[in-house]
Design a protein around this motif. Sequence first.
Motif, PDB file in Angstrom:
ATOM      1  N   SER A 105      50.204 -40.711 -31.251  1.00  0.00           N
ATOM      2  CA  SER A 105      50.330 -40.971 -29.812  1.00  0.00           C
ATOM      3  C   SER A 105      50.589 -42.448 -29.556  1.00  0.00           C
ATOM      4  N   VAL A 106      51.031 -42.737 -28.344  1.00  0.00           N
ATOM      5  CA  VAL A 106      51.277 -44.128 -27.968  1.00  0.00           C
ATOM      6  C   VAL A 106      49.981 -44.932 -28.039  1.00  0.00           C
ATOM      7  N   ALA A 107      48.880 -44.347 -27.585  1.00  0.00           N
ATOM      8  CA  ALA A 107      47.600 -45.063 -27.601  1.00  0.00           C
ATOM      9  C   ALA A 107      47.153 -45.365 -29.029  1.00  0.00           C
ATOM     10  N   GLU A 108      47.251 -44.376 -29.920  1.00  0.00           N
ATOM     11  CA  GLU A 108      46.868 -44.602 -31.316  1.00  0.00           C
ATOM     12  C   GLU A 108      47.778 -45.650 -31.972  1.00  0.00           C
ATOM     13  N   THR A 109      49.052 -45.591 -31.624  1.00  0.00           N
ATOM     14  CA  THR A 109      50.002 -46.552 -32.180  1.00  0.00           C
ATOM     15  C   THR A 109      49.686 -47.960 -31.702  1.00  0.00           C
ATOM     16  N   ALA A 110      49.385 -48.112 -30.420  1.00  0.00           N
ATOM     17  CA  ALA A 110      49.050 -49.429 -29.881  1.00  0.00           C
ATOM     18  C   ALA A 110      47.817 -50.007 -30.566  1.00  0.00           C
ATOM     19  N   ALA A 111      46.798 -49.163 -30.807  1.00  0.00           N
ATOM     20  CA  ALA A 111      45.588 -49.642 -31.485  1.00  0.00           C
ATOM     21  C   ALA A 111      45.909 -50.084 -32.909  1.00  0.00           C
ATOM     22  N   SER A 112      46.801 -49.346 -33.578  1.00  0.00           N
ATOM     23  CA  SER A 112      47.202 -49.716 -34.922  1.00  0.00           C
ATOM     24  C   SER A 112      47.956 -51.042 -34.924  1.00  0.00           C
ATOM     25  N   TYR A 113      48.836 -51.235 -33.945  1.00  0.00           N
ATOM     26  CA  TYR A 113      49.556 -52.511 -33.832  1.00  0.00           C
ATOM     27  C   TYR A 113      48.585 -53.667 -33.657  1.00  0.00           C
ATOM     28  N   ASP A 114      47.556 -53.461 -32.850  1.00  0.00           N
ATOM     29  CA  ASP A 114      46.568 -54.531 -32.637  1.00  0.00           C
ATOM     30  C   ASP A 114      45.910 -54.937 -33.951  1.00  0.00           C
ATOM     31  N   ASP A 142      61.773 -41.359 -22.258  1.00  0.00           N
ATOM     32  CA  ASP A 142      60.513 -41.846 -21.694  1.00  0.00           C
ATOM     33  C   ASP A 142      59.526 -42.242 -22.796  1.00  0.00           C
ATOM     34  N   ARG A 143      59.425 -41.413 -23.839  1.00  0.00           N
ATOM     35  CA  ARG A 143      58.479 -41.720 -24.919  1.00  0.00           C
ATOM     36  C   ARG A 143      58.890 -43.012 -25.640  1.00  0.00           C
ATOM     37  N   ILE A 144      60.161 -43.166 -25.884  1.00  0.00           N
ATOM     38  CA  ILE A 144      60.622 -44.402 -26.535  1.00  0.00           C
ATOM     39  C   ILE A 144      60.283 -45.609 -25.658  1.00  0.00           C
ATOM     40  N   GLY A 145      60.435 -45.449 -24.347  1.00  0.00           N
ATOM     41  CA  GLY A 145      60.070 -46.531 -23.435  1.00  0.00           C
ATOM     42  C   GLY A 145      58.588 -46.873 -23.504  1.00  0.00           C
ATOM     43  N   GLU A 146      57.755 -45.854 -23.652  1.00  0.00           N
ATOM     44  CA  GLU A 146      56.317 -46.090 -23.768  1.00  0.00           C
ATOM     45  C   GLU A 146      55.988 -46.854 -25.053  1.00  0.00           C
ATOM     46  N   PHE A 147      56.662 -46.514 -26.143  1.00  0.00           N
ATOM     47  CA  PHE A 147      56.446 -47.256 -27.377  1.00  0.00           C
ATOM     48  C   PHE A 147      56.941 -48.696 -27.247  1.00  0.00           C
ATOM     49  N   ALA A 148      58.067 -48.884 -26.568  1.00  0.00           N
ATOM     50  CA  ALA A 148      58.568 -50.241 -26.359  1.00  0.00           C
ATOM     51  C   ALA A 148      57.545 -51.076 -25.585  1.00  0.00           C
ATOM     52  N   ALA A 149      56.867 -50.451 -24.628  1.00  0.00           N
ATOM     53  CA  ALA A 149      55.909 -51.172 -23.795  1.00  0.00           C
ATOM     54  C   ALA A 149      54.709 -51.678 -24.590  1.00  0.00           C
ATOM     55  N   VAL A 150      54.397 -51.035 -25.741  1.00  0.00           N
ATOM     56  CA  VAL A 150      53.262 -51.506 -26.548  1.00  0.00           C
ATOM     57  C   VAL A 150      53.718 -52.347 -27.740  1.00  0.00           C
ATOM     58  N   GLY A 151      55.014 -52.662 -27.794  1.00  0.00           N
ATOM     59  CA  GLY A 151      55.475 -53.618 -28.794  1.00  0.00           C
ATOM     60  C   GLY A 151      56.485 -53.126 -29.804  1.00  0.00           C
ATOM     61  N   ALA A 152      56.791 -51.837 -29.814  1.00  0.00           N
ATOM     62  CA  ALA A 152      57.751 -51.327 -30.792  1.00  0.00           C
ATOM     63  C   ALA A 152      59.158 -51.804 -30.458  1.00  0.00           C
ATOM     64  N   THR A 153      59.887 -52.229 -31.481  1.00  0.00           N
ATOM     65  CA  THR A 153      61.293 -52.597 -31.304  1.00  0.00           C
ATOM     66  C   THR A 153      62.210 -51.714 -32.140  1.00  0.00           C
ATOM     67  N   ARG A 154      61.612 -50.741 -32.821  1.00  0.00           N
ATOM     68  CA  ARG A 154      62.386 -49.803 -33.634  1.00  0.00           C
ATOM     69  C   ARG A 154      61.670 -48.463 -33.633  1.00  0.00           C
ATOM     70  N   VAL A 155      62.427 -47.373 -33.587  1.00  0.00           N
ATOM     71  CA  VAL A 155      61.827 -46.041 -33.679  1.00  0.00           C
ATOM     72  C   VAL A 155      62.515 -45.257 -34.783  1.00  0.00           C
ATOM     73  N   HIS A 156      61.715 -44.421 -35.442  1.00  0.00           N
ATOM     74  CA  HIS A 156      62.195 -43.519 -36.481  1.00  0.00           C
ATOM     75  C   HIS A 156      62.047 -42.099 -35.936  1.00  0.00           C
TER      76      HIS A 156
END
Length: 312
Positions: free
Chosen positions: A202-211, A275-289
Amino acid sequence: MRVVVFTEPHRGASYDDQLRFARALEAGGFEGFLRADHYQAMGADPGLPGPTDAWLTLAALARETSRIRLGTLVTSATFRLPGPLAVMVAQVDQMSGGRVELGIGAGWYEREHTSYGIPFPAVGERFDRLAEQLEVITGLWRTPVGEAYSFHGDHYRLVDAPALPKPVQQPGPPVIIGGRGPKRTPELAARYADEFNMPFKSVAETAASYDRVVEACDRHGRTDSGQAPLVLSAGIVVAIGGTDAEVRERAAPLHHMSALPPEDPVIGSPAQLVDRIGEFAAVGATRVHLRLIDLADLDHLELIAAEVLPQL
């Protein structure tokens, strides 16, 4: 936003299937083709016609494509010794004109190791071996031509290696490290990686991992050292369509029993994926697989190329 497609040929795909898919990716404007490194399917389906070796496949694709980036997500450190792996990746980088990326991890799927006689040590030793492999591989690539490289670890020892051949990309192909581990994975990414990937959560889990990864980079002084910032990427399981029937058909494999941990797929319309890609971009992602299940479903690729990529 950079968009690559991730595939799992161990589910059932010949080399010709992968070549056709890679060429469609190139024509569709995607950035790259990354594939899993597994020797066995993970469910009841045997994945006919059987597995294809990741680096043999990428070497061939390197000669039959011209633009897309090629790599693994991720190579298992249990499968290959680090010295020969450094040679293999450098050679494929040369064969592709500098388009290769090395995603590498500790290995996790015990059944394929047992099936093919590959040693599968405990998780702590697997991570110890991964750390040494990263040191060896990057060390070999960075050693100047004409100089030798030596390494003495607990699991691998190299003495006066000529550190050849050299990859086209310098100081070496981008290294991708990813996963859900909260401790050692962020540390290894901060020390060795060019990209950190959080796969299919999820976006939330991904954001926590980025932190956690950013904190590890700060602890290691990565920013102060002048090293390039770590690219943050996200994996997304995708099953979209232009009709409800297309969506149901593409999502059906996601409901089969598998050894994979729970995931957070996008099942629905192209707009939902945007929309999902946009949510990932908002937490810092610049690339998606984007993980697509069926390599024969080129219509899925064409839909994403036509209705998703132009909005990014």
